[in-house]
Write an enzyme that holds these catalytic residues in place. Structure first.
Site, PDB file in Angstrom:
ATOM      1  N   THR A   1       5.576  52.895 -17.771  1.00  0.00           N
ATOM      2  CA  THR A   1       6.082  52.542 -18.805  1.00  0.00           C
ATOM      3  C   THR A   1       6.481  50.905 -18.899  1.00  0.00           C
ATOM      4  O   THR A   1       7.384  50.513 -19.443  1.00  0.00           O
ATOM      5  CB  THR A   1       7.484  53.269 -18.921  1.00  0.00           C
TER       6      THR A   1
ATOM      7  N   ARG B   1       3.643  47.865 -18.283  1.00  0.00           N
ATOM      8  CA  ARG B   1       2.813  46.725 -19.207  1.00  0.00           C
ATOM      9  C   ARG B   1       1.389  47.302 -18.900  1.00  0.00           C
ATOM     10  O   ARG B   1       0.993  47.803 -17.723  1.00  0.00           O
ATOM     11  CB  ARG B   1       3.050  45.294 -18.435  1.00  0.00           C
TER      12      ARG B   1
ATOM     13  N   ASP C   1       3.033  54.901 -21.358  1.00  0.00           N
ATOM     14  CA  ASP C   1       3.590  54.572 -22.481  1.00  0.00           C
ATOM     15  C   ASP C   1       3.025  53.260 -23.040  1.00  0.00           C
ATOM     16  O   ASP C   1       3.432  52.816 -24.104  1.00  0.00           O
ATOM     17  CB  ASP C   1       5.099  54.426 -22.417  1.00  0.00           C
TER      18      ASP C   1
ATOM     19  N   GLU D   1      -3.000  47.258 -27.741  1.00  0.00           N
ATOM     20  CA  GLU D   1      -2.326  48.060 -28.460  1.00  0.00           C
ATOM     21  C   GLU D   1      -1.987  47.371 -30.226  1.00  0.00           C
ATOM     22  O   GLU D   1      -1.679  46.419 -30.251  1.00  0.00           O
ATOM     23  CB  GLU D   1      -0.663  48.038 -27.927  1.00  0.00           C
TER      24      GLU D   1
ATOM     25  N   HIS E   1       3.823  53.454 -26.892  1.00  0.00           N
ATOM     26  CA  HIS E   1       4.512  52.351 -26.655  1.00  0.00           C
ATOM     27  C   HIS E   1       5.993  52.609 -27.414  1.00  0.00           C
ATOM     28  O   HIS E   1       6.330  51.738 -28.098  1.00  0.00           O
ATOM     29  CB  HIS E   1       3.816  50.998 -27.082  1.00  0.00           C
TER      30      HIS E   1
ATOM     31  N   ALA F   1       8.946  54.184 -25.617  1.00  0.00           N
ATOM     32  CA  ALA F   1       9.780  54.324 -24.756  1.00  0.00           C
ATOM     33  C   ALA F   1      11.227  53.719 -25.160  1.00  0.00           C
ATOM     34  O   ALA F   1      12.149  54.151 -24.710  1.00  0.00           O
ATOM     35  CB  ALA F   1       9.448  54.146 -23.061  1.00  0.00           C
TER      36      ALA F   1
END
Length: 313
Positions: free
Chosen positions: A232, A234, A258, A263, A284, A286
């Site tokens: 969670t 990078r 995550d 992205e 992404h 979290a």
């Protein structure tokens, strides 16, 4: 003074209290998204710019003559050319600590999901396999009981410490890797020992030259067979094709991420293949609880107000 928020869609501002932000400057312009070719015109007359992920490079910064403050609506400042800002005496402020409850909660949810295989069992139920079962339950996917297992933490800042606390609440034994910056501490162990002994490894370190592609083929091979990997932090910490291989081979028991290196990810991203077993990817999010986003926005406002005091004082 005039402020510009370049990517409000990343915050879903309509769910938040924005009154303090709106009062912080004389005028605000809000844009849901900003394409690279739109940046120059939008910040040309701005004193303050807020960006979550919009890149403010040297050309953008040098093309904004009135710019005095850049507020990064996030922890990382990698989307801002810090040297260009410093050369212009433009302050750059980020926000830390806002996701201290949300990210550990999400991390724990991912650990529990992988350990219990509830995503696989839910898919089986919706596919009708339970309905057709000759016995009262399904036992097709192995479940890991977390009590007594080793939880390895790589990156022991605030988030890593809170995940460790949650692990201990589940009666897990917490192992912490030695710092990447050479600080020796008695309660930490070498990375190779952590890899060999951990049943679950959770990443909470920053992305740097030292940690880029930290989770490579050798790292994965050194992990305990059947172990679980959680990221969670990078996306760039993980060599993604190598992770896909480790999952397909069965060496790893599962992985939950995550974050990815790109992205949003391209459709041909190596971890989006449908044949990878026991892999969970969340987009992404979290950090995205309403409470977390409000703390982040409040942190931006605090940065603006403190900067104004310094400017006017």
């Amino acid at each position: 003074m005039r402020g510009v928020f370049l990517d409000t869609l990343t915050m879903k501002l309509e769910e938040l209290d924005t009154s303090a932000l709106e009062k912080s400057l004389d005028r605000w312009d809000f844009y849901e998204t900003t394409a690279p070719e739109e940046i120059a015109a939008r910040i040309n007359e701005a004193d303050v710019v807020i960006s979550n992920k919009v890149v403010l490079d040297r050309a953008a910064i040098d093309g904004a003559p009135q710019l005095k403050l850049i507020c990064v609506c996030a922890t990382g400042t990698n989307n801002v050319d810090l040297d260009a800002a410093k050369a212009r005496n433009i302050a750059v402020r980020n926000v830390q600590g806002y996701a201290g409850a949300s990210v550990p909660q999400h991390t724990l949810a991912l650990i529990l999901a992988l350990a219990t295989r509830w995503h696989d069992y839910h898919r089986d139920v919706t596919a009708g396999r339970w309905t057709r079962s000759p016995i009262f339950c399904l036992l097709d996917h192995p479940v890991m009981e977390l009590a007594g297992k080793n939880l390895g933490i790589i990156g022991y800042g605030d988030l890593g410490q809170k995940v460790a606390q949650l692990g201990r609440a589940l009666d897990m034994n917490v192992l912490v890797a030695e710092s990447f910056v050479g600080h020796r501490q008695a309660d930490r162990i070498p990375l190779q020992q952590l890899l060999a002994e951990s049943d679950v490894i959770s990443l909470h370190c920053p992305l740097s030259e030292q940690t880029e592609n930290l989770v490579d083929k050798d790292f994965l091979a050194a992990m305990k067979p059947g172990a679980l990997l959680i990221n969670t932090a990078r996306g760039g910490l993980v060599d993604e094709p190598a992770l896909a291989d480790a999952l397909r081979s069965g060496h790893l028991g599962g992985a939950a991420l995550d974050v990815l290196s790109a992205e949003p990810p391209p459709v041909d991203h190596p971890l989006l293949a449908k044949d990878i077993p026991n892999l969970i990817i969340t987009p992404h999010n979290a950090w995205i609880s309403r409470e977390s986003r409000q703390r982040l926005l409040d942190g931006v406002v605090k940065n603006i107000e403190e900067w104004k005091k310094g400017e006017m004082g």
